[in-house]
Design a protein around this motif. Structure first.
Motif, PDB file in Angstrom:
ATOM      1  N   CYS A  81       1.942   7.576   4.253  1.00 55.32           N
ATOM      2  CA  CYS A  81       0.511   7.551   3.926  1.00 55.32           C
ATOM      3  C   CYS A  81      -0.113   6.174   4.126  1.00 55.32           C
ATOM      4  N   PHE A  82       0.469   5.354   4.981  1.00 55.47           N
ATOM      5  CA  PHE A  82      -0.164   4.064   5.255  1.00 55.47           C
ATOM      6  C   PHE A  82      -1.306   4.246   6.247  1.00 55.47           C
ATOM      7  N   ILE A  83      -1.096   5.134   7.217  1.00 52.34           N
ATOM      8  CA  ILE A  83      -2.178   5.476   8.142  1.00 52.34           C
ATOM      9  C   ILE A  83      -2.314   6.994   8.164  1.00 52.34           C
ATOM     10  N   SER A  84      -3.407   7.453   8.748  1.00 51.30           N
ATOM     11  CA  SER A  84      -3.626   8.895   8.812  1.00 51.30           C
ATOM     12  C   SER A  84      -3.401   9.400  10.227  1.00 51.30           C
ATOM     13  N   ILE A  87       0.822  -1.211   0.000  1.00 47.27           N
ATOM     14  CA  ILE A  87       0.000   0.000   0.000  1.00 47.27           C
ATOM     15  C   ILE A  87       0.857   1.262   0.000  1.00 47.27           C
ATOM     16  N   THR A  88       2.117   1.154   0.460  1.00 40.27           N
ATOM     17  CA  THR A  88       2.964   2.347   0.440  1.00 40.27           C
ATOM     18  C   THR A  88       3.657   2.531  -0.916  1.00 40.27           C
ATOM     19  N   ARG A 141      -7.804   0.831   8.129  1.00 42.62           N
ATOM     20  CA  ARG A 141      -6.519   0.850   8.834  1.00 42.62           C
ATOM     21  C   ARG A 141      -6.036   2.276   9.108  1.00 42.62           C
ATOM     22  N   LYS A 142      -6.448   3.203   8.205  1.00 41.96           N
ATOM     23  CA  LYS A 142      -5.959   4.578   8.341  1.00 41.96           C
ATOM     24  C   LYS A 142      -6.460   5.228   9.616  1.00 41.96           C
ATOM     25  N   TRP A 143      -7.647   4.839  10.015  1.00 39.58           N
ATOM     26  CA  TRP A 143      -8.290   5.554  11.121  1.00 39.58           C
ATOM     27  C   TRP A 143      -8.393   4.725  12.379  1.00 39.58           C
TER      28      TRP A 143
END
Lengths: 244, 424
Positions: B54-57, A88-89, A241-243
Motif C-alpha cells: 500500500c505504498f503506491i496504488s 509509510i508502510t 506518490r500513490k498516483w
C-alpha cells in the motif's frame, strides 16, 4: 501512544540526537542577545522597559535560519533516503505522518521560543531592572506560537515537494523572507489593492501588533489558516506518490 | 476470514506516465509458502511489492493481502505484513533498540509484548551485539538484519522482502538467507531477488517477471523443466590420449584431439542439439552439450570417447539451471536496455497469457542458451566470427551480421562457439 505522537517524539529526538538542534539553539540565543542589546543601540538606548524589538528580531531569526534548517530534511530527506517507504508502510495514515513531523519540529521551535523567556524573567524578576508591563510580553509570545506554527508548516510543505534538502532550505528561506518583508514594500507601490495584499500577508506587520499587546482574532486566524492549509497541502503532496 | 491464499494479485497494472511498469500481473501466494519473486532490474518487482504494501496504488487490477483489499483497507493490510524495502532504509541516528521500539510503538504493541518479541528477534536475526549501537555505525549486513527485525517485530503472518541481500558480501548473503529460511518455517514469504542461488536455497516456488509481466510461475522444478533441454558437460584431455585404447595400440590415433575435432564429433552424435566450448586451462577441452529432456546422451558420448581413444576427464549431466531459464525468459529486457532488437515481439497475447505465454517465449528463447557473457560478446565478436568461420574451413554460412541474427537459431550459436574456440 498514537502513531502521530510516536512520529512527533521520533522527530523531536532526531533533532536532539544530532548536534544540529543544540548548535542552532545556542547560536540563535547568542545572536538574539547581541541583536537585542546592541543592534542600533539596542535595549539600553531605548531607555524604556520594552521587549518590542525582541518580537521583531526573534521571528526573523527563526524564519531566516532556524526553521529552514529544521524543516528542510523533514520529508525531503526521508524521501531521498528511502525511509519514507519504511515509515509509510507501517500501519499509519499519511496525515498522521504529516502531523507527527509537524508537531515534532514545532516542539523544537517552541522550545527555542520558550528559552527566550529568560530575557524578561532574568532582567525583571531576578535583577529588578525596573517595572515591566507583562501584558505585551504574553501577547508577543502568543503571536510567536501562532507565527511559528505557520512558518514550520510552510517549511514542511516545501520539504514535501522536493527530494533535495538544499532546495527545500532555500525555497523555505525565500518564502519566509518574502512574507516578512512584504510590508516594507507597501509604501513603494501605488496600487491600493496591491498595498492591501502586501499588508495582509506581511508577517512583520501582524507580529508588531502582538508585541504591542494587541491579540486579534484576525491575526491568529491568519497564522492558523496558513498552518492548516500548508499541512493539508503537505498531506496531498505525500499522497501524490500513490498516483505518480 | 481464514483463507489459504495469503497474497493475491489479479491483473495488476501500473503506469508511470507513458511507461507501463506492470502489465496485468496476476499470481497467488498460499499460506506457508516461501516464494521467490524474480526478475531483472526494472521488471516490476519493487512496484508490485509497493502496491502490495500500500505504498503506491495500482493503475488497474486488484490485490488482496490476507483477504483484505489493499485499496479498501491499507492499514489492516499493513498490520498483516512485515515489509523490508530495498537496501533496508533505516533511521541512522537511532540505536537498534530504539528503532525496533519505534516500529513496535507504531504498530501499537505494548512494552511487555515488545520485550518478549525482542528475545526471539535478537536470536533469529543475530542482533545481540549491536542492540545499543547507532544504526549508522552498522555494516550493511547488520542493517539488513535490523530491517528483518523490524519486519518481524509484530510477528506478522506475511513477510514481503525486497532484495534483502543486495549489496551484501557472500558471507552476509548466506546469513540473511539462513534467517529467511528460519523465518519462513512458519510464515508466508514473498522474496524478491536477482540472486537465483538464493531462491534455490530458500524457496520452493518462484514467480519470474519480465517487462512488467509474469513470464513463469510455479515450483522450481517445473520452471527448470520449462526449457525442455538437459545439459551435459564433457571434458577431454587436450594433450594426452588413453594409451590402453585399441585405436592407440593399433596406431591409428596417436595425436591428441583438437577442439574442432572434439566439437565436430560431439555435434555429430544423434540427439545433440548444440555444442558450445567452455573456457578451460591449456590441458583440457571442455564442452557443453544440449540434449532433449527425455533422453540421455552419456552412453553415446562415452562410446565416442572410447572409440576415438580420447582421455575423458569429466562427464556430467544436469538439468537446466534456474539461472538458464531466468536468462532465457528475461533476456529481452537486457537487450532492450542496450538498444538491441528483441528476441520476440511482445504481443498482447503474451501479456495476458502470463506463465503460459512465458513458457512459449521460453521455448523460443531457450534454444539459444548462451550465457550472458557470450550474448554480450556477440556484437563484439562479429568480425571475429567471420574470421573464425573462414579458418574453420568456410563451412560457416553466417554473414557475420549478428546485430540481426539474434533470433537464436542453433547454427548461429554454434558459429559463436566456434569463434570462441578459435579465439583461444
Amino acid at each position: 501512544m498514537s502513531a502521530t505522537l510516536t512520529i512527533a517524539k521520533r522527530e523531536l529526538r532526531a533533532n536532539f540526537d544530532s548536534p544540529v538542534a543544540y548548535v542552532v539553539i545556542c547560536l540563535s540565543l547568542i545572536a538574539l542577545g547581541f541583536t537585542f542589546f546592541y543592534y542600533e543601540g539596542g535595549f539600553w538606548q531605548a531607555n524604556r522597559a520594552s521587549f518590542e524589538m525582541l518580537f521583531v528580531y526573534l521571528p526573523r531569526g527563526l524564519s531566516w535560519v532556524v526553521i529552514p534548517v529544521l524543516t528542510m530534511r523533514l520529508i525531503a530527506e526521508e524521501r531521498r533516503a528511502g525511509t519514507l517507504e519504511m515509515l509509510i508502510t507501517l500501519p499509519v495514515k499519511d496525515h498522521q505522518v504529516v502531523l507527527g513531523k509537524f508537531l515534532g519540529t514545532w516542539a523544537v521551535v517552541l522550545g527555542l521560543i520558550a528559552s527566550t523567556l529568560l530575557f524578561p524573567v532574568l532582567m525583571f524578576k531576578f535583577w529588578h531592572l525596573g517595572t515591566l508591563d507583562w501584558g505585551p510580553i504574553f501577547a508577543g509570545y502568543i503571536g510567536l506560537v501562532f507565527y511559528s506554527a505557520a512558518a514550520v508548516s510552510l517549511g514542511l510543505l516545501v520539504s514535501s515537494l522536493t527530494e533535495s534538502q538544499i532546495i527545500a532550505f532555500f525555497v523555505t528561506w525565500l518564502l519566509l523572507l518574502a512574507l516578512h518583508i512584504s510590508g516594507m514594500f507597501m509604501n513603494r507601490v501605488d496600487d491600493p489593492s496591491l498595498q492591501q495584499i502586501l499588508a495582509f500577508i506581511s508577517f512583520d506587520a501582524r507580529l508588531v501588533s502582538f508585541s504591542r499587546g494587541l491579540v486579534t482574532t484576525r491575526d491568529l486566524l491568519y497564522f492558523a489558516s496558513i498552518a492548516a492549509m500548508s499541512l493539508m497541502a503537505s498531506f496531498r503532496a505525500l499522497e501524490r506518490r500513490k498516483w505518480s | 476470514m481464514a483463507t489459504d491464499v495469503m497474497i493475491e494479485a489479479k491483473g495488476l497494472s501500473k503506469l508511470y506516465g507513458p511507461f507501463r511498469a506492470l502489465d496485468k500481473v496476476s499470481f497467488q501466494v498460499k499460506r506457508g509458502e516461501v516464494v521467490g519473486f524474480l526478475g531483472p532490474n526494472g521488471a516490476g518487482k519493487s512496484t508490485t511489492m509497493r502496491i502490495l504494501t500500500c505504498f503506491i496504488s495500482a493503475t488497474g487490477g486488484t490485490a488482496k493481502v490476507h483477504g483484505v483489499d489493499v485499496f479498501d483497507d491499507p492499514l489492516e493490510v499493513r498490520r498483516k505484513i512485515g515489509y523490508l524495502p530495498q537496501r533496508a532504509p533505516l533511521y541512522g541516528e537511532m540505536t537498534v533498540w530504539d528503532y525496533l521500539q519505534f516500529t513496535s510503538d507504531m504498530r501499537g504493541l505494548d512494552p511487555s509484548t515488545f520485550k518478549s518479541r525482542m528475545k526471539r528477534i535478537v536470536e533469529v536475526c543475530g542482533l545481540a551485539k549491536v542492540l545499543g549501537k547507532d544504526i549508522r555505525q552498522l555494516s550493511h549486513g547488520y542493517r539488513q538484519r535490523v530491517g528483518l527485525g523490524q519486519a518481524l517485530v509484530h510477528d506478522p503472518p506475511i513477510l514481503i522482502l525486497d532484495e534483502p541481500t543486495s549489496d551484501l558480501d557472500p558471507n552476509e548473503k548466506a546469513e540473511v538467507i539462513r534467517y529467511i529460511q528460519e523465518i519462513g518455517k512458519d510464515r508466508t514469504v514473498l522474496l524478491s531477488t536477482h540472486n537465483l542461488a538464493e531462491v534455490e536455497a530458500a524457496c520452493a516456488r518462484a514467480i519470474i517477471v519480465s517487462k512488467g509481466r509474469v513470464v513463469a510461475d510455479g515450483p522450481l522444478s517445473d520452471i527448470r523443466a520449462k526449457s525442455g533441454t538437459v545439459r551435459y558437460l564433457v571434458t577431454i584431455h587436450e594433450q594426452k590420449l588413453y594409451e590402453g585404447s585399441e585405436a592407440y595400440r593399433a596406431g591409428s590415433t596417436r595425436r591428441p584431439p583438437s577442439s574442432d575435432e572434439v566439437s565436430e564429433a560431439l555435434g555429430a552424435l544423434p540427439g545433440v542439439q548444440r555444442v558450445r566450448e567452455l573456457p578451460t586451462d591449456d590441458k583440457a577441452h571442455a564442452f557443453e552439450l544440449s540434449g532433449a529432456l527425455g533422453g540421455d546422451l552419456r552412453e553415446a558420448i562415452f562410446q565416442l570417447v572410447v572409440q576415438k581413444g580420447w582421455l575423458l576427464l569429466e562427464m556430467r549431466r544436469e538439468s537446466q539451471t534456474l539461472e538458464d531459464v531466468f536468462k532465457a525468459l528475461t533476456r529481452g529486457d537486457e537487450r532492450a536496455d542496450r538498444g538491441r532488437p528483441l528476441l520476440a515481439e511482445d504481443d498482447d497475447a503474451a501479456a495476458v497469457g502470463g506463465a503460459a505465454a512465458g513458457a512459449a517465449a521460453l521455448a523460443s528463447a531457450a534454444d539459444e542458451d548462451e550465457d550472458e557473457d557470450e550474448d554480450e560478446d556477440e556484437d563484439e565478436a562479429d568480425e571475429g566470427d567471420d574470421d573464425a568461420a573462414e579458418e574453420n574451413g568456410g563451412d560457416d554460412e553466417s554473414d557475420g551480421d549478428d546485430e540481426n541474427d539474434d533470433d537464436g537459431d542453433d547454427d548461429d550459436a554454434d558459429d559463436d562457439a566456434k569463434g570462441k574456440k578459435d579465439g583461444r
